[in-house]
Design a protein around this motif. Structure first.
Motif, PDB file in Angstrom:
ATOM      1  N   GLY A 295      -0.993  -4.093  -5.730  1.00 31.49           N
ATOM      2  CA  GLY A 295      -0.985  -3.164  -4.613  1.00 31.49           C
ATOM      3  C   GLY A 295      -1.843  -1.935  -4.901  1.00 31.49           C
ATOM      4  N   TYR A 296      -2.117  -1.157  -3.850  1.00 26.11           N
ATOM      5  CA  TYR A 296      -3.016  -0.015  -3.955  1.00 26.11           C
ATOM      6  C   TYR A 296      -2.338   1.291  -3.548  1.00 26.11           C
ATOM      7  CZ  TYR A 296      -6.964  -3.305  -4.220  1.00 26.11           C
ATOM      8  OH  TYR A 296      -7.837  -4.295  -4.588  1.00 26.11           O
TER       9      TYR A 296
ATOM     10  N   ILE B  73      -6.393   3.581  -6.245  1.00 30.61           N
ATOM     11  CA  ILE B  73      -5.790   3.154  -7.511  1.00 30.61           C
ATOM     12  C   ILE B  73      -5.101   1.815  -7.300  1.00 30.61           C
ATOM     13  CG2 ILE B  73      -3.918   3.694  -9.145  1.00 30.61           C
ATOM     14  CD1 ILE B  73      -4.652   6.687  -8.603  1.00 30.61           C
ATOM     15  N   ARG B  74      -5.312   0.892  -8.216  1.00 32.30           N
ATOM     16  CA  ARG B  74      -4.690  -0.424  -8.130  1.00 32.30           C
ATOM     17  C   ARG B  74      -3.659  -0.581  -9.247  1.00 32.30           C
ATOM     18  NH1 ARG B  74      -9.072  -4.420  -7.616  1.00 32.30           N
ATOM     19  NH2 ARG B  74      -9.543  -3.793  -9.746  1.00 32.30           N
TER      20      ARG B  74
ATOM     21  N   GLU C  70      -4.947   1.537 -12.499  1.00 34.92           N
ATOM     22  CA  GLU C  70      -6.311   1.944 -12.802  1.00 34.92           C
ATOM     23  C   GLU C  70      -7.002   2.451 -11.543  1.00 34.92           C
ATOM     24  OE1 GLU C  70      -8.311  -1.534 -14.246  1.00 34.92           O
ATOM     25  OE2 GLU C  70      -8.445  -2.454 -12.244  1.00 34.92           O
ATOM     26  N   VAL C  71      -7.916   3.390 -11.734  1.00 39.98           N
ATOM     27  CA  VAL C  71      -8.742   3.871 -10.625  1.00 39.98           C
ATOM     28  C   VAL C  71      -9.837   2.849 -10.361  1.00 39.98           C
ATOM     29  CG1 VAL C  71     -10.346   5.662  -9.859  1.00 39.98           C
ATOM     30  CG2 VAL C  71      -8.275   6.306 -11.108  1.00 39.98           C
ATOM     31  N   VAL C  72      -9.967   2.432  -9.119  1.00 40.97           N
ATOM     32  CA  VAL C  72     -11.042   1.509  -8.749  1.00 40.97           C
ATOM     33  C   VAL C  72     -12.087   2.163  -7.851  1.00 40.97           C
ATOM     34  CG1 VAL C  72      -9.635  -0.552  -9.034  1.00 40.97           C
ATOM     35  CG2 VAL C  72      -9.707   0.552  -6.806  1.00 40.97           C
TER      36      VAL C  72
ATOM     37  N   LEU D 223       0.845  -1.193   0.000  1.00 40.60           N
ATOM     38  CA  LEU D 223       0.000   0.000   0.000  1.00 40.60           C
ATOM     39  C   LEU D 223       0.877   1.239   0.000  1.00 40.60           C
ATOM     40  CD1 LEU D 223      -2.737  -0.646   2.750  1.00 40.60           C
ATOM     41  CD2 LEU D 223      -3.094  -0.596   0.278  1.00 40.60           C
ATOM     42  N   ALA D 224       0.468   2.234  -0.779  1.00 42.49           N
ATOM     43  CA  ALA D 224       1.064   3.568  -0.690  1.00 42.49           C
ATOM     44  C   ALA D 224      -0.059   4.523  -0.335  1.00 42.49           C
ATOM     45  CB  ALA D 224       1.710   3.972  -2.011  1.00 42.49           C
TER      46      ALA D 224
END
Length: 254
Positions: free
Chosen positions: A184-185, A232-233, A211-213, A160-161
């Motif tokens: 990761g996200y 974002i993933r 991509e934006v989720v 994660l960031a």
């Protein structure tokens, strides 16, 4: 007009009420740790400009509670990507005085949290906070985000960031996505209307393989309304040419 991402693909629902992880529901030990943190922040702020906040009440709301509001989204990202999150690696990019990273480290002691900042005075403060709060799950890194993302030993190694008030989304993606493992996200804290930033970041997202989720309203409110996070993933390996040299993402956004 409804937002295109009113709910997140990972299942996080929008919140319009105080968060269940808000300040009033902290344990006695957590409150003690945050009180110690704020005392250190104001003491250090008298010599070095770490925050524009001047009162304890304002710091509690704008720093602690605003950071706590990110936790439900982060927890859902963890559940989606890695079960209970034991051994989870989280990086707080452009952490400043340690926000939200210090809050996350206190609330989630089983997460390994890296606090990344480019200013030495901030990192010195963070090292002192780490010691005073006895945060064994925290690592302080003095570096530019671009340099970390270009480091072969660190690139692609975080789950994660998270970033709060760092840069426009197209710039932020280039700084953060290369640090993440595939799957990761990036959780980016934004204001009430981030759609224009999301639209402007489409080219960057495509090039970086992300991509934006979701765009998720969270239980934090500023002068312009309810704050949001953009989730974002990372969906593929980011090309080796990214991030570009330090300073270039800001000067020449994708």
């Amino acid at each position: 007009m409804p937002r295109p991402y009113a709910y997140c693909a990972i299942g996080v629902r929008a919140s319009s009420s105080p968060s269940s992880s808000g300040y009033s529901l902290l344990s006695a030990e957590e409150r003690k740790q945050f009180d110690t943190y704020l005392e250190s922040l104001f003491e250090y702020n008298a010599k070095f400009n770490l925050t524009a906040v001047k009162t304890r009440e304002e710091a509690q709301e704008r720093h602690i509670e605003d950071s706590l509001a990110l936790l439900p989204v982060l927890d859902e990202c963890v559940a989606e990507g890695q079960g209970q999150g034991k051994g989870l690696r989280v990086i707080d990019v452009g952490t400043g005085p340690g926000l939200p990273g210090i809050v996350l480290a206190v609330k989630r002691p089983h997460w390994d949290v890296t606090l990344l900042d480019s200013l030495q005075k901030r990192c010195k403060f963070l090292e002192e906070v780490k010691e005073s709060l006895e945060l064994k799950n925290v690592e302080v890194t003095w570096s530019r985000a671009e340099d970390v993302g270009r480091d072969a030993g660190k690139r692609g190694s975080w789950d994660l960031a998270v970033a709060r008030a760092v840069a426009p989304l197209n710039v932020l993606c280039e700084l953060c996505v290369p640090m993440l493992r595939v799957g990761g996200y990036l959780v980016a804290a934004k204001g009430p209307d981030p759609e224009a930033e999301v639209k402007a970041a489409r080219n960057a997202l495509g090039q970086l393989k992300a991509e934006v989720v979701g765009i998720i309203p969270v239980s934090s409110f500023g002068s312009h309304g309810q704050r949001t996070v953009v989730v974002i993933r990372k969906v593929g390996e980011t090309p080796r040419k990214f991030p570009r040299q330090a300073g270039t993402p800001k000067k020449k956004p994708l």
